[in-house]
Structure formats: C-alpha cells, structure tokens
Design an enzyme around this catalytic site. Structure first.
Site, short mmCIF file in Angstrom:
data_model
loop_
_atom_site.label_atom_id
_atom_site.label_comp_id
_atom_site.label_asym_id
_atom_site.label_seq_id
_atom_site.Cartn_x
_atom_site.Cartn_y
_atom_site.Cartn_z
N HIS A 43 0.85 -1.19 0.00
CA HIS A 43 0.00 0.00 0.00
C HIS A 43 0.88 1.24 0.00
O HIS A 43 2.10 1.14 0.21
CB HIS A 43 -0.89 0.02 1.25
CG HIS A 43 -0.11 0.22 2.51
ND1 HIS A 43 0.52 -0.83 3.17
CD2 HIS A 43 0.21 1.34 3.20
CE1 HIS A 43 1.16 -0.35 4.23
NE2 HIS A 43 1.00 0.97 4.27
N HIS A 126 5.54 6.66 -1.00
CA HIS A 126 6.30 5.46 -1.38
C HIS A 126 5.50 4.22 -0.99
O HIS A 126 4.60 4.29 -0.17
CB HIS A 126 7.66 5.45 -0.69
CG HIS A 126 7.56 5.29 0.80
ND1 HIS A 126 7.31 6.35 1.65
CD2 HIS A 126 7.64 4.19 1.60
CE1 HIS A 126 7.24 5.92 2.89
NE2 HIS A 126 7.44 4.60 2.90
#
Length: 193
Positions: A43, A126
């Site tokens: 995720h 990120h």
C-alpha cells in the site's frame, strides 16, 4: 513491548492497489533482501495516525467518506532506501499534484476534528517493499503505472510474526458518490509482514 491502551487502535489512511499493481510490485521485490512485504499488505500510506482512541472511528470513517473525488495516476519509477529504518521502497520521482492535494485534504480534515497525530515530517509518497532490508540493488524496470482508485482506513496490529493490516473502511475516490463496499471490508485481515 509497551502495553497498549485496549481502547486504542494503531491506524493509517492509505491508497490500496488492485491485484494487477500489487503483482508488479511483488515482482520488483524479488531481488531485494530483508523481510518482503506480503502481497496483501502492499500500500501507499497517505497519513499515519498512530495510536488513536477507538471512539474516533466514526469521525475517521466520516473523513474518508467525504474525501473529494479525484483522478489519481501514479508512476512508480524510482527505487529508494531509508537507511535509518532499513526500508527498501518504490515511489514516484515526481508526485502528481492530485496526490499532494489528497494528502493535504486529509491533514486539514483531521485538524478540523482535532485528531492529534505526528505530522512533523514532509510527506514522501512510497510503497514499502522490504523491511530490515539492505541497500537495494540497482534495478532497471518498467515504471509501474497505478491508477489509484481505493483509499482505506486501516488498522495495524503488531504481532511477533509482523504486522497484520485490517481494512476498517474503504472507498473509491474516482467516483462522485461514496458507496460502502461491505464485501471488500469483510475478511480483509492481511497476513503478517
């Protein structure tokens, strides 16, 4: 390990990829050393809330429900490394304005409701690929294009085997009207990291 308040939950908001994007992320993990993040746990965190009182869940779900519709496409084209935490990651070399706006809206809505969380660090979008990792090898890869459509409110529980993520609520951000997807929320306890 510190005892946690039984009335609190460790929470975060995240963009949740579909299976096709998760598969590409998993392929990128292959040459990395360290504890690779399982497929179901991949995720991109939008806002990490940390420990929050369980009583805040209705407010946190309401914030999710009322996020504005957005068209968000990410190009994950850069592998990086956070040496202090030993995290190997992939992210965009240039974050789209729509991602920054989504992050800002979440932070503003949390402030309006006086939800305290650590927002001292600049947002660095990120996807964590491996923890306790060594410096990732120089990788040449085709950029991963991710049309992000799902935002989730997620509970993180730390166990001896790693983190277990449970999606408490999610919504499509590419649709004008939010409709709870109960089927997606059922049984989404992700395996340990």
């Amino acid at each position: 390990m510190m005892a946690k308040n039984p009335g609190s939950l460790r929470l975060f908001y995240a963009l949740w990829p579909d299976d096709a994007v998760s598969s590409k992320l998993q392929q990128l993990q292959a040459p990395m050393h360290g504890r690779r993040i399982p497929f179901a746990n991949l995720h991109m965190t939008l806002v990490f809330l940390g420990q929050q009182p369980a009583a805040l869940l209705p407010d946190l779900k309401d914030i999710l429900e009322h996020l504005p519709r957005t068209d968000l496409t990410l190009v994950l084209d850069r592998v990086g490394y956070f040496p202090r935490n030993r995290i190997a990651w992939v992210g965009p070399s240039e974050a789209p304005e729509t991602l920054s706006e989504l992050h800002s809206v979440l932070v503003e809505r949390l402030a309006e409701r006086q939800v305290a969380f650590n927002d001292q660090h600049a947002y660095r979008p990120h996807v964590t690929l491996a923890r306790d990792a060594g410096l990732p090898p120089d990788l040449t890869f085709d950029p991963i294009e991710w049309h992000a459509t799902q935002v989730a409110l997620v509970q993180s529980t730390t166990t001896a085997e790693g983190s277990i993520y449970r999606i408490l609520a999610s919504r499509a951000i590419d649709k004008e009207v939010w409709v709870p997807d109960e089927s997606r929320q059922e049984g989404l306890d992700a395996p340990p990291v």
